[in-house]
Scaffold this active site. Structure first.
Site, PDB file in Angstrom:
ATOM      1  N   THR A  49    -108.491   7.728 -40.498  1.00 22.68           N
ATOM      2  CA  THR A  49    -107.439   8.741 -40.316  1.00 22.68           C
ATOM      3  C   THR A  49    -106.880   9.199 -41.655  1.00 22.68           C
ATOM      4  OG1 THR A  49    -106.862   7.605 -38.275  1.00 22.68           O
ATOM      5  CG2 THR A  49    -105.315   9.247 -39.084  1.00 22.68           C
ATOM      6  N   THR A  50    -106.771   8.270 -42.603  1.00 22.28           N
ATOM      7  CA  THR A  50    -106.255   8.604 -43.934  1.00 22.28           C
ATOM      8  C   THR A  50    -107.157   9.611 -44.639  1.00 22.28           C
ATOM      9  OG1 THR A  50    -105.302   6.395 -44.061  1.00 22.28           O
ATOM     10  CG2 THR A  50    -105.505   7.583 -46.130  1.00 22.28           C
ATOM     11  N   TYR A 112    -105.120  11.056 -26.778  1.00 23.34           N
ATOM     12  CA  TYR A 112    -104.692  12.195 -25.966  1.00 23.34           C
ATOM     13  C   TYR A 112    -105.053  12.062 -24.494  1.00 23.34           C
ATOM     14  CZ  TYR A 112    -103.443  16.899 -24.542  1.00 23.34           C
ATOM     15  OH  TYR A 112    -102.855  17.963 -23.903  1.00 23.34           O
ATOM     16  N   TYR A 138    -110.248  -0.130 -32.951  1.00 25.04           N
ATOM     17  CA  TYR A 138    -109.072   0.280 -33.722  1.00 25.04           C
ATOM     18  C   TYR A 138    -107.992   0.654 -32.727  1.00 25.04           C
ATOM     19  CZ  TYR A 138    -106.257   2.973 -37.132  1.00 25.04           C
ATOM     20  OH  TYR A 138    -105.250   3.463 -37.927  1.00 25.04           O
ATOM     21  N   ARG A 143    -100.731   6.794 -32.633  1.00 28.53           N
ATOM     22  CA  ARG A 143    -101.528   8.022 -32.758  1.00 28.53           C
ATOM     23  C   ARG A 143    -102.257   8.375 -31.460  1.00 28.53           C
ATOM     24  NH1 ARG A 143    -102.365  10.266 -37.726  1.00 28.53           N
ATOM     25  NH2 ARG A 143    -101.743   9.060 -39.558  1.00 28.53           N
ATOM     26  N   LYS A 167    -109.176  -3.602 -35.821  1.00 26.36           N
ATOM     27  CA  LYS A 167    -108.064  -3.234 -36.684  1.00 26.36           C
ATOM     28  C   LYS A 167    -106.876  -3.021 -35.747  1.00 26.36           C
ATOM     29  CE  LYS A 167    -106.372   0.402 -39.822  1.00 26.36           C
ATOM     30  NZ  LYS A 167    -106.665   1.717 -40.454  1.00 26.36           N
ATOM     31  N   ILE A 209    -106.983  -3.291 -43.241  1.00 30.86           N
ATOM     32  CA  ILE A 209    -107.538  -2.011 -43.704  1.00 30.86           C
ATOM     33  C   ILE A 209    -106.336  -1.180 -44.112  1.00 30.86           C
ATOM     34  CG2 ILE A 209    -108.800   0.075 -43.068  1.00 30.86           C
ATOM     35  CD1 ILE A 209    -110.509  -1.672 -41.235  1.00 30.86           C
TER      36      ILE A 209
END
Length: 293
Positions: A49-50, A112, A138, A143, A167, A209
């Site tokens: 995402t980063t 979503y 993850y 999010r 993660k 992470i």
């Protein structure tokens, strides 16, 4: 060596630098990769995402993965992020992305759609069957809009052979405690929250992470290593140095905060693709003050 041993310590979720025209800045990406490896990180994660992956085309993603392999040049393991909310599309991606040099695939829980726990389980079961590399779950409900419970994670860990770790970024310490108590022996559990890494590793997680390790690889990786050794006094002193930085990095959005730090370290230009925007000027001044002090 198990994946839990290979990926113990600090992985860094790499940013994707952009030029002023918003093309991917590979030269700057190379600088960041060299910086974090010289700083001591155990592995790198590309297309997290980063890395602003929602705004990258598939062609760009594949090119970034290939560039990362070439630049890393086997110095550390590379984990590739392949996540989304269309299970069948992800299965195609797992067959089309260059994963030959990857150590594992990091895949965020579907966002979503807000699937049930059974939907999350079946999603990952199909991904694991299609993936040529081990899958790292993850869980990032802030999010995705849906928490993956400890029960679902443990079911995947015990029933699906190619699921190798998670993660965990729920921020729920009780949920983390259940994972650490009941996980299979070789199941990797790493933190997805920089500010919680110290206590989470102290209570049994295998590492992190990290976003912060883009800018502070030496201090952050040392903090994690001392925590893994249960030298908590030394680890706390290092973590205390970074507390304000954690706040600044996530005050508005990620990766605006970390890109501000990397800009001041003269590693990248401060460009983000919309809908992400650079850190506000007031917060950016606080980043400068932090680095000066």
């Amino acid at each position: 060596m198990s994946l839990r041993q290979t990926l113990q310590g600090t992985g860094v979720a790499l940013v994707t630098p952009f030029k002023a025209n918003y093309e991917v800045d590979y030269e700057a990406l190379g600088k960041v990769i060299d910086f974090v490896i010289k700083g001591g990180v155990e592995y790198v994660v590309t297309l997290g995402t980063t890395g602003e992956t929602p705004t990258l085309s598939k062609k760009e993603k594949i090119a970034i993965v290939q560039y990362t392999y070439d630049k890393v040049a086997n110095r550390v393991p590379v984990v590739v992020g392949i996540g989304g909310n269309d299970t069948q599309e992800l299965i195609k991606d797992l067959g089309e992305f260059p994963l030959d040099k990857a150590t594992a695939v990091l895949s965020a829980s579907p966002y979503y759609n807000k699937p049930s726990q059974e939907g999350i389980f079946q999603h990952y079961k199909l991904l694991a069957a299609a993936s040529p590399k081990p899958i790292l779950l993850y869980n990032v409900p802030g999010r995705t809009g849906r928490n993956m419970t400890a029960a679902t994670t443990l079911r995947l860990a015990n029933e699906v052979a190619n699921i190798a770790g998670i993660k965990e970024a729920s921020g729920d310490m009780a949920q983390c405690s259940l994972l650490l108590r009941d996980r299979p022996e070789n199941f990797l559990v790493v933190s997805g929250d920089d500010a919680l890494t110290f206590p989470q590793v102290a209570t049994g997680m295998d590492g992190v992470i990290s976003v912060a390790a883009n800018a502070f690889p030496r201090v952050f990786t040392d903090m994690v290593r001392f925590t893994l050794k249960q030298d908590l006094t030394t680890a706390k002193k290092l973590n205390d140095q970074l507390i304000e930085a954690y706040d600044l990095m996530f005050a508005e959005n990620n990766p605006a905060g970390i890109k501000a730090f990397l800009t001041e370290l003269e590693l990248i230009e401060n460009n983000l693709r919309l809908p992400m925007t650079p850190l506000s000027s007031a917060l950016h001044e606080q980043v400068k003050d932090y680095l000066r002090n």
